[in-house]
Each structure stands twice: as C-alpha cells, then as structure tokens.
Design a protein around this motif. Structure first.
Motif, PDB file in Angstrom:
ATOM      1  N   SER B 357       0.865  -1.179   0.000  1.00 55.04           N
ATOM      2  CA  SER B 357       0.000   0.000   0.000  1.00 55.04           C
ATOM      3  C   SER B 357       0.897   1.223   0.000  1.00 55.04           C
ATOM      4  O   SER B 357       1.984   1.202   0.582  1.00 55.04           O
ATOM      5  N   ILE B 358       0.452   2.265  -0.659  1.00 53.99           N
ATOM      6  CA  ILE B 358       1.200   3.523  -0.664  1.00 53.99           C
ATOM      7  C   ILE B 358       0.364   4.552   0.068  1.00 53.99           C
ATOM      8  O   ILE B 358      -0.815   4.756  -0.253  1.00 53.99           O
ATOM      9  N   GLY B 359       0.971   5.164   1.084  1.00 57.10           N
ATOM     10  CA  GLY B 359       0.227   6.111   1.896  1.00 57.10           C
ATOM     11  C   GLY B 359      -0.075   7.399   1.165  1.00 57.10           C
ATOM     12  O   GLY B 359       0.523   7.705   0.122  1.00 57.10           O
ATOM     13  N   GLY B 360      -1.002   8.169   1.728  1.00 56.65           N
ATOM     14  CA  GLY B 360      -1.310   9.493   1.190  1.00 56.65           C
ATOM     15  C   GLY B 360      -2.493   9.500   0.248  1.00 56.65           C
ATOM     16  O   GLY B 360      -2.711   8.563  -0.506  1.00 56.65           O
ATOM     17  N   ALA B 361      -3.279  10.573   0.319  1.00 57.60           N
ATOM     18  CA  ALA B 361      -4.418  10.749  -0.594  1.00 57.60           C
ATOM     19  C   ALA B 361      -3.873  11.006  -1.998  1.00 57.60           C
ATOM     20  O   ALA B 361      -2.992  11.842  -2.183  1.00 57.60           O
ATOM     21  N   LYS B 362      -4.383  10.281  -2.951  1.00 60.49           N
ATOM     22  CA  LYS B 362      -3.788  10.313  -4.294  1.00 60.49           C
ATOM     23  C   LYS B 362      -4.673  10.989  -5.334  1.00 60.49           C
ATOM     24  O   LYS B 362      -5.886  10.858  -5.308  1.00 60.49           O
ATOM     25  N   TRP B 363      -4.019  11.669  -6.264  1.00 60.98           N
ATOM     26  CA  TRP B 363      -4.698  12.101  -7.480  1.00 60.98           C
ATOM     27  C   TRP B 363      -4.278  11.147  -8.589  1.00 60.98           C
ATOM     28  O   TRP B 363      -3.308  10.384  -8.445  1.00 60.98           O
ATOM     29  N   ALA B 364      -5.007  11.178  -9.676  1.00 60.36           N
ATOM     30  CA  ALA B 364      -4.657  10.348 -10.825  1.00 60.36           C
ATOM     31  C   ALA B 364      -4.943  11.144 -12.085  1.00 60.36           C
ATOM     32  O   ALA B 364      -5.910  11.921 -12.139  1.00 60.36           O
ATOM     33  N   ALA B 365      -4.105  10.959 -13.075  1.00 59.87           N
ATOM     34  CA  ALA B 365      -4.275  11.667 -14.342  1.00 59.87           C
ATOM     35  C   ALA B 365      -3.856  10.750 -15.479  1.00 59.87           C
ATOM     36  O   ALA B 365      -3.046   9.832 -15.279  1.00 59.87           O
ATOM     37  N   ARG B 366      -4.422  10.982 -16.636  1.00 58.22           N
ATOM     38  CA  ARG B 366      -4.124  10.128 -17.782  1.00 58.22           C
ATOM     39  C   ARG B 366      -3.766  11.009 -18.975  1.00 58.22           C
ATOM     40  O   ARG B 366      -4.641  11.342 -19.787  1.00 58.22           O
ATOM     41  N   PRO B 367      -2.486  11.379 -19.083  1.00 59.32           N
ATOM     42  CA  PRO B 367      -2.084  12.237 -20.211  1.00 59.32           C
ATOM     43  C   PRO B 367      -2.224  11.486 -21.537  1.00 59.32           C
ATOM     44  O   PRO B 367      -2.164  10.260 -21.590  1.00 59.32           O
ATOM     45  N   ARG B 368      -2.404  12.273 -22.609  1.00 58.34           N
ATOM     46  CA  ARG B 368      -2.608  11.695 -23.951  1.00 58.34           C
ATOM     47  C   ARG B 368      -1.529  12.211 -24.890  1.00 58.34           C
ATOM     48  O   ARG B 368      -1.010  13.306 -24.704  1.00 58.34           O
ATOM     49  N   ASP B 369      -1.238  11.428 -25.917  1.00 55.97           N
ATOM     50  CA  ASP B 369      -0.276  11.878 -26.914  1.00 55.97           C
ATOM     51  C   ASP B 369      -0.989  12.788 -27.930  1.00 55.97           C
ATOM     52  O   ASP B 369      -2.179  13.086 -27.786  1.00 55.97           O
ATOM     53  N   ALA B 370      -0.234  13.217 -28.932  1.00 54.85           N
ATOM     54  CA  ALA B 370      -0.784  14.170 -29.896  1.00 54.85           C
ATOM     55  C   ALA B 370      -2.018  13.620 -30.620  1.00 54.85           C
ATOM     56  O   ALA B 370      -2.910  14.373 -31.007  1.00 54.85           O
ATOM     57  N   ALA B 371      -2.054  12.314 -30.765  1.00 55.34           N
ATOM     58  CA  ALA B 371      -3.194  11.691 -31.448  1.00 55.34           C
ATOM     59  C   ALA B 371      -4.371  11.459 -30.502  1.00 55.34           C
ATOM     60  O   ALA B 371      -5.397  10.903 -30.894  1.00 55.34           O
ATOM     61  N   GLY B 372      -4.207  11.873 -29.242  1.00 53.64           N
ATOM     62  CA  GLY B 372      -5.313  11.716 -28.294  1.00 53.64           C
ATOM     63  C   GLY B 372      -5.351  10.352 -27.623  1.00 53.64           C
ATOM     64  O   GLY B 372      -6.324  10.025 -26.952  1.00 53.64           O
ATOM     65  N   VAL B 373      -4.287   9.560 -27.786  1.00 54.64           N
ATOM     66  CA  VAL B 373      -4.261   8.228 -27.185  1.00 54.64           C
ATOM     67  C   VAL B 373      -3.605   8.294 -25.802  1.00 54.64           C
ATOM     68  O   VAL B 373      -2.546   8.907 -25.639  1.00 54.64           O
ATOM     69  N   ALA B 374      -4.240   7.662 -24.831  1.00 54.93           N
ATOM     70  CA  ALA B 374      -3.717   7.688 -23.461  1.00 54.93           C
ATOM     71  C   ALA B 374      -2.326   7.078 -23.413  1.00 54.93           C
ATOM     72  O   ALA B 374      -2.042   6.085 -24.082  1.00 54.93           O
ATOM     73  N   GLU B 375      -1.464   7.690 -22.583  1.00 53.75           N
ATOM     74  CA  GLU B 375      -0.070   7.242 -22.516  1.00 53.75           C
ATOM     75  C   GLU B 375       0.276   6.511 -21.227  1.00 53.75           C
ATOM     76  O   GLU B 375       1.144   5.644 -21.213  1.00 53.75           O
ATOM     77  N   ALA B 376      -0.336   6.910 -20.139  1.00 51.34           N
ATOM     78  CA  ALA B 376       0.027   6.323 -18.849  1.00 51.34           C
ATOM     79  C   ALA B 376      -1.047   6.661 -17.831  1.00 51.34           C
ATOM     80  O   ALA B 376      -1.845   7.581 -18.019  1.00 51.34           O
ATOM     81  N   GLU B 377      -1.074   5.867 -16.758  1.00 58.13           N
ATOM     82  CA  GLU B 377      -1.904   6.164 -15.592  1.00 58.13           C
ATOM     83  C   GLU B 377      -0.951   6.772 -14.574  1.00 58.13           C
ATOM     84  O   GLU B 377      -0.130   6.072 -13.990  1.00 58.13           O
ATOM     85  N   ARG B 378      -1.016   8.093 -14.423  1.00 60.05           N
ATOM     86  CA  ARG B 378      -0.053   8.769 -13.568  1.00 60.05           C
ATOM     87  C   ARG B 378      -0.728   9.056 -12.229  1.00 60.05           C
ATOM     88  O   ARG B 378      -1.850   9.580 -12.194  1.00 60.05           O
ATOM     89  N   ILE B 379      -0.053   8.672 -11.163  1.00 54.01           N
ATOM     90  CA  ILE B 379      -0.639   8.743  -9.826  1.00 54.01           C
ATOM     91  C   ILE B 379       0.343   9.433  -8.896  1.00 54.01           C
ATOM     92  O   ILE B 379       1.547   9.184  -8.964  1.00 54.01           O
ATOM     93  N   VAL B 384      -1.480  18.421  -7.792  1.00 53.77           N
ATOM     94  CA  VAL B 384      -1.408  17.873  -9.152  1.00 53.77           C
ATOM     95  C   VAL B 384      -0.464  18.753  -9.967  1.00 53.77           C
ATOM     96  O   VAL B 384      -0.621  19.970  -9.990  1.00 53.77           O
ATOM     97  N   PRO B 385       0.537  18.170 -10.652  1.00 51.65           N
ATOM     98  CA  PRO B 385       1.417  18.983 -11.502  1.00 51.65           C
ATOM     99  C   PRO B 385       0.582  19.721 -12.552  1.00 51.65           C
ATOM    100  O   PRO B 385      -0.405  19.184 -13.067  1.00 51.65           O
ATOM    101  N   GLU B 386       1.052  20.941 -12.843  1.00 49.46           N
ATOM    102  CA  GLU B 386       0.266  21.815 -13.708  1.00 49.46           C
ATOM    103  C   GLU B 386      -0.074  21.173 -15.053  1.00 49.46           C
ATOM    104  O   GLU B 386      -1.189  21.277 -15.545  1.00 49.46           O
ATOM    105  N   GLU B 387       0.900  20.466 -15.629  1.00 47.98           N
ATOM    106  CA  GLU B 387       0.684  19.908 -16.966  1.00 47.98           C
ATOM    107  C   GLU B 387      -0.338  18.775 -16.980  1.00 47.98           C
ATOM    108  O   GLU B 387      -0.775  18.332 -18.048  1.00 47.98           O
ATOM    109  N   LEU B 388      -0.711  18.291 -15.782  1.00 46.77           N
ATOM    110  CA  LEU B 388      -1.692  17.202 -15.712  1.00 46.77           C
ATOM    111  C   LEU B 388      -3.067  17.692 -15.250  1.00 46.77           C
ATOM    112  O   LEU B 388      -4.014  16.905 -15.148  1.00 46.77           O
TER     113      LEU B 388
END
Lengths: 442, 442
Positions: B357-379, B384-388
């Motif tokens: 288990s990883i402690g701490g309340a988490k956010w999650a974001a799913r950035p997309r590439d130029a074609a709009g395809v998801a690249e990763a599940e970022r947690i 939350v970093p500005e770019e996400l």
C-alpha cells in the motif's frame, strides 16, 4: 408468510421479477394456445460436476421455498409488465391471481449430489411451473457453488473452526446467501452482520489494519482495543513487524490475550514463529488466526502449523474457482393432451453438443454396502425398485402449494456432515478426480 | 431518498448491515479511545488486474452512492446489534444518529482503471468512513468484475448486439446488478425482468426448449408462439432437428420471421447452414441469434459467421473467469493528533507478501499523446502537476454527505465507450497481456 425469509436483511414483498422474460412470453403463448394447463414435471439437475470435484452440495433449498411462497404479482409489477408490453391483458389477469399450487420434491438441503441427480422436481401446470425456472436456478446455482467450496475447506481444516469473511468480494446480498451456504457447508461463523441478522449465524470480528494505522503507535491501538473489547479479543499483528507486535500485544493484554491474527506473509513460517513467541511469553492459550487469501489447498497446507482457526474470503464466496453450479431446469414430462386425465409423457430435447437430457420424472436412491458406505447414485423413472425403497433421496418440499419442507439451517448443516461421512473416503480428497459415486441409470 | 436505488426490484430501507463486524468493533474502540473523530482518508484501489487483462472497468459507483445514502440504523438493526452484544451502549447511541457527512471522490462510472488507480476516495472522520468498507467493496468488486467481462465481450462482438441472460447462474440479486454492469460494459439488453424494472434496461426473451416440448409437435409450438407474439418473434430451432425446425419455422411464420435461436451444437457450422437455408427459403431478413456457453473468445471465433446477435449467460455474470476484482479499501492518511486542526499524515501497512500500500491521498491523471491516445496512468500525492491538471480522473461524488455524482446509467455506458476508444489499440486484444497503460507514480 415471513417475507424476511429471502436472504435479505430486510423484508422484500415479491420474488416475481427474478425471472427471465421468456418465461412470461411462453406463459402468454401457452395461455392463448390452450396448453398452459397441461400437467408438467420440471427437474433441476446438473450434467456434470465442476472439473475434478468429487461431490456437489445441495444448498439454497430453504431459500427456494421462501422464493416460491413470495412469488406474487403486486400492482406495480403488473404495471411494469403492462407498460413495457411484456405480456398481454389476459396474461396479466392470470398473473394477478398467481400463486404456485403445485408440488415440489427434492434432495433435502445439505445432501450431496452427483451428475444427473434429480436435485429438485417441480410438478404442476406448465404455466405455474415455467415461471419459477430462473429464481430456482439462481438460488440453487449460487448457494450450492459456495456450499461445495465451504465443504471442501471444512474437510481441509479438520476440526479447526472456519470464519466466512468474503462479503467484500461478492455482491452485497449474494454475500448474505454465501454466509448461509458456508455455514451449511461446515463454517463456524461469519463476519457479515446481515447474515447474523437474517440467519442467526454467529458473527465475529475485531479490527483491521486501519485501526492500527489510525493510532500514533501500535501500542496505542492495542491498548484502545483491549480497553474496549477486553483481553479476550483478537489483535492483528502484521501491520508493521510481527514479532514486535506480538510482544506488545502480550504486554498490553497480558498472557490471557484471546488471539492474534496474521493476515499476510508466509503463514506457515510466521505461525510457527508466533506460536513459539507466544509460548515463551507465557501466552500459551492465546490462539492464532490466519486470514490471507486462503482456499482449501492453502488450509490443508497449514494442517501441521500451530493455527487455531482460519478466515476465508474471496475463494469461498467465488466457489473456489467454480462460482456457479451449472444446474438446469428442464421439462421432463407433460400431459399428452389437454384433459385433466391425459396420461403423462416423457419429453427431452434431442442431444447435441453434450446437452443431454433424459425424459421422465425421476427417483433417486443411494444404496450402501454392509459398512454403511454409499455405493452409487441410482436414478430411474417409474416405480422405485423394492430393494431401493429405503434409501431414496427426495423428500416432499411443497404439496399443493403449501410449504412442507422448511427446516432450521442447522438441520441442513447436520445433514451435510452426515451425508459426507456416508461417502467413500476418497470423497474428501482435495485432489482432482472423478465423482466419488458413479451415477447409474436403472 | 429513493430507496429503490439499491439494485433491488423493490425498496430496501437500509444498507447498514452489509458490513463486517470488525467495522463496528473498531468504531467502538475508537469512540472509547478518543480517536473516532480523527480526520481520515480511505482509498479503494486494486494491486493488480486479473491475470492477462489489459484494463479494468469501474462499475457500481451509482449503486455505492445509493448504499451510502441508505446507510442508516433503524431500531430493529440497533436492537440486533444490542442483543447480540456486537457493540456497547454509547456506540449504539452514536449509530442511531449516523449518516455519512464526509466527501467521496472517485473515477466516474464506466471509466477504465489500472493497478493502483485510486478508484474511490472516502474522506471524513475515522468513525464515519470505517463503517463503509464492506458495502463499498462488495458493490465495486462485483459490478466491476462483470463490467470488465462485458466490455471484452462487446469488443469481441464488434457491432453485433449482446443480450445478458445469466440471471440463473448467479444469486438472484447479484443478477440484477450484473445486468446493470453488463449494460454499462456495452450489452444491449437483458433477459432479467428485475433489471428492466429497476434500471430500465431493455428486456428481451421469447421461448425455451420447454415450450416446444410442451406441444405435441414442433409445428404446434411454433404456431402457438407466432400466434401469440407475431411473426417478428424469435423461434428456438434446436430442440429436435435444426434443418427441419428452420423449414417449419418459415412455413409457420412466413419469410418475415424475426429470428431463429440456436442454443447448442457447433455454432459456427450450424449458423452457416441455417443462414443458407433461411436465404433459400426467402427469409433473407430473418436474424440468427446464438446462445450456448459463450464467452469473449467464442464470440470472437464467430466473427465471420452469419450471426446477428449473441446471448451470454454464465461467463458474463461470473466475470469470465474473474468473478471479483480484488479491490481493497485502505486508510491512507489520517489526522496526526486529535484536534480539528491536526495536520494530515500519510499511513500504510508495512509491505509483506505482496500486499503493498502507498500512503497518502492520491490524485490520478491520464495524459494523452498528440493523437489523443492515453499514454500512462499517472498517480501521485500532493498537488497535481500543472501539466496534468486538465487530465485528472477523479470527480466529486459526495460532498458533505450530499450526493453530487449521480448520473443516468446511459452516461456511464457512453463514458465507457469513450474511455475504451481513448486507450492504445492493444487494449482490445483478447489475448493475455500486460495492462495497456503503465502505472507511473509521480
């Protein structure tokens, strides 16, 4: 009518919509075509056991009886069927007066079964019987799957008590039925309060990792728990370091500590170490409970470990790899004509692709050898041969619409224990194998 | 409050007993120890997907919101807890006033998820949050398992419609939730009338083998069905001989016959033969429905067959080999002290045996590439970093005890279709593989 008897923590007025639409369209077509009143016999059976299993366990019978009693059409249900055009006006009128007036026979709950065993037989008019297909199968398929897994786990556990704790791994109401089936199969208690409320199954539970993590120290958590629940409680010792937690636990609760619970790690190894440590600390009567992803094989592998009880979740409520029981509900006989005196005729779908059905209302008997051990599952149609009359398996459950087969859950639990004890010893081998009794058609 | 919103065909007043006993004993100990009001954050996540699966599907969120709203303690429930000695008097008094007043955030229903995705986050006092563990997990674990199977089957079916018909293979109320999850995952309709009643899912169904067997001839059965349901109905053609049944069906209903259903045999071969025969008889618009033990692989193998729709039962409602989703509900942060202004502190069980288990309340974001395809599940934890900021996944579901995330089932269904379309193409491969997006902790 106790509508609380539906496996729910609260009453539910009707089970009439736990039904596939085709049962209603068949009803309508039969009413219009004049065949609805043909006397019919439907049977519940399974063509095979889950691969490698040696016996099945009949569970859910009591819930089926409740579901049949409560299969009524209130106004809002009729309104739904009308507004969605499921059936026509004459069919709605017929449904408004529905109650099952036929007969049900079956294996008593807790009994074991084999491929082809006529587990339940429903007799009445086509119309009144056809509607019950889905609700009967839902209950028996689910509950029997869980009971079969529970039975194997109870065998694997020897005399050590098992706690059902799988509610979080299955639908919230399936969980209540699963607790019931687990108890029937030999479990001692459940964590699910709805099952305690509804079925009187003993409930247990003390604390999770969250409780330890809530506190500034593990010692604070144990102190708070012991203060609240007494030293007889079960302390969870694997949040941080097990050895340190055990030491703290005995310091806080004293050597009279009820139990420690281990929920992760190599249970065999950890249990041995914890037992040694507890004994060294003078806590020789403190029990060890283990609860991490157990199934019948993991339980068996802990037979030589100093474990006092097992908590089982996921693998129990999902039938240990077989979450359903493949039981079917088939028309096996019906009146050969429309009059009340028309003779009965056996019927069956033509076999293709392994979907074999054998026509005719069936009896079943389980003869025993001189030592009292069951020899075969003998199944036939027509009169029961005289030499088998004393060992037939079906009992009356409903007669003329009146429930006659209701019994306490403990009766089914006791019956299962006896039924299992009457099978050849290889029944309780966990390894994959053939059904322990051959099915013989007479 | 619509208590009908519990996945039941009829209202149920309370969900408060769909709870494991330890939640109540922890509550009692925390109340007595003075830690009950510590602000706490619990998270729902799964450590892994079922083996070989490439994505998970969040389902049950709407049912969770209903369950939280209806989590109240009526007198008879309190009486049960009192009489069974589950908790003490002060705890009973506290429960009598209980309603959840905290916040819930989560992935919106229908969204996909990956290992570690913070699917739901429950914030409030320890006391109010700890009680919800079991009911939240029951619903999400069950519904998400069925939705994931449904989604794969819908992918395999291409554009052909799928009918959910598994009620008989699972608990009668799990079946209603399974229909809901199947619809969310892309199924078009259900045979289960309770699901139609409760969720407005389109219902279908015409007849079973029993209806044919009830009649003296197959022709009688088809005639009765067509007379009752019209020539647009679906006739079941595999009770005796398929070719003869198809001939009879078209004779009885005319070339405008709606559909024929095949429920056994080599479906690929039989479908081709039946299509040819129907075309030869002029029934070129008559559809072919197949319904025999299908799963996503069997559906895919019929892609080139002249099949117009699929009915799926057992494998759907049992999650196609994975009947539960292994989601857990863990305390990840809590107030570091008892005052209202105490800072929050991340907490986690020490990892052993893979239970990370990883402690701490988490956010999650799913950035997309130029074609709009998801690249990763970022947690991550913290801001939350500005770019996400534009691609975060969680939405508010409950604020201060008030439900704010309710939406129609069709919204979740549409969202699932969009979420799937935004994943890399390999997401929809049926073959075993790794999660299609990597989980990256920031």
């Amino acid at each position: 009518m106790d509508t609380g008897d539906l496996g729910l923590p609260v009453p539910v007025p009707s089970t009439a919509l736990f039904t596939d639409q085709y049962e209603f369209t068949m009803l309508q077509a039969a009413l219009r075509g004049g065949t609805a009143d043909r006397r019919s016999v439907f049977e519940v059976f399974t063509r095979r056991l889950p691969e490698g299993r040696r016996y099945g366990v009949v569970a859910g019978t009591g819930r089926v009886l409740d579901a049949i009693e409560n299969f009524r059409f209130e106004e809002k249900v009729l309104r739904f069927l009308r507004s969605h055009g499921v059936v026509d006006g004459p069919t709605l009128d017929w449904l408004a007066d529905y109650r099952f007036r036929g007969d049900v026979y079956g294996y008593p709950e807790g009994e074991v079964y084999f491929p082809g065993s006529p587990i339940m037989r429903v007799e009445g008019t086509f119309a009144e019987c056809v509607l019950l297909e889905t609700v009967i199968l839902s209950i028996l398929n689910h509950d029997s799957a869980v009971a079969a897994a529970a039975s194997r786990m109870a065998v694997a556990a020897g005399g050590r008590p098992l706690v059902e704790m799988g509610a979080r791994r299955t639908h919230e109401l399936a969980a209540v039925a699963a607790s019931r089936a687990a108890y029937l199969g030999g479990f001692a208690s459940t964590s699910d309060l709805a099952a305690g409320f509804r079925y009187g199954i003993p409930t247990v539970g003390t604390s999770a990792h969250a409780f330890t993590l809530l506190h500034d120290t593990e010692r604070d958590a144990f102190t708070a728990q012991v203060k609240s629940l007494g030293s007889g409680t079960t302390l969870l010792v694997d949040t941080y370091d097990v050895a340190e937690a055990v030491r703290t636990a005995v310091e806080v609760a004293g050597p009279g500590l009820g139990a420690v619970r281990i929920d992760s790690g190599d249970l065999l190894l950890v249990a041995h170490r914890v037992r040694q440590q507890l004994d060294d600390l003078g806590a020789t009567d403190t029990r060890i409970v283990v609860t991490s992803d157990l199934d019948e094989y993991a339980i068996a592998s802990l037979a030589a470990a100093p474990v006092d009880s097992y908590g089982v979740g996921t693998r129990l409520v999902t039938g240990s790899g077989h979450p359903t029981s493949s039981m079917v509900y088939k028309l096996v006989a019906r009146a050969d004509g429309d009059g009340p005196d028309a003779p009965m005729r056996s019927v069956a779908k033509k076999s293709t692709g392994g979907k074999t059905s054998i026509g005719g209302a069936k009896w079943a008997a389980r003869p025993r050898d001189a030592a009292g051990v069951a020899e075969a599952e003998r199944i036939g149609t027509g009169p029961v041969p005289e030499e088998l009359a004393g060992v037939t398996l079906q009992v009356p459950l409903v007669r003329g619409g009146e429930t006659v087969g209701r019994e306490p859950l403990d009766a089914a639990r006791d019956r299962h224990r006896r039924a299992l004890a009457g099978l050849p010893m290889s029944a309780t081998q966990l390894s994959r194998g053939e059904p322990v009794l051959p099915t013989e058609y007479v």
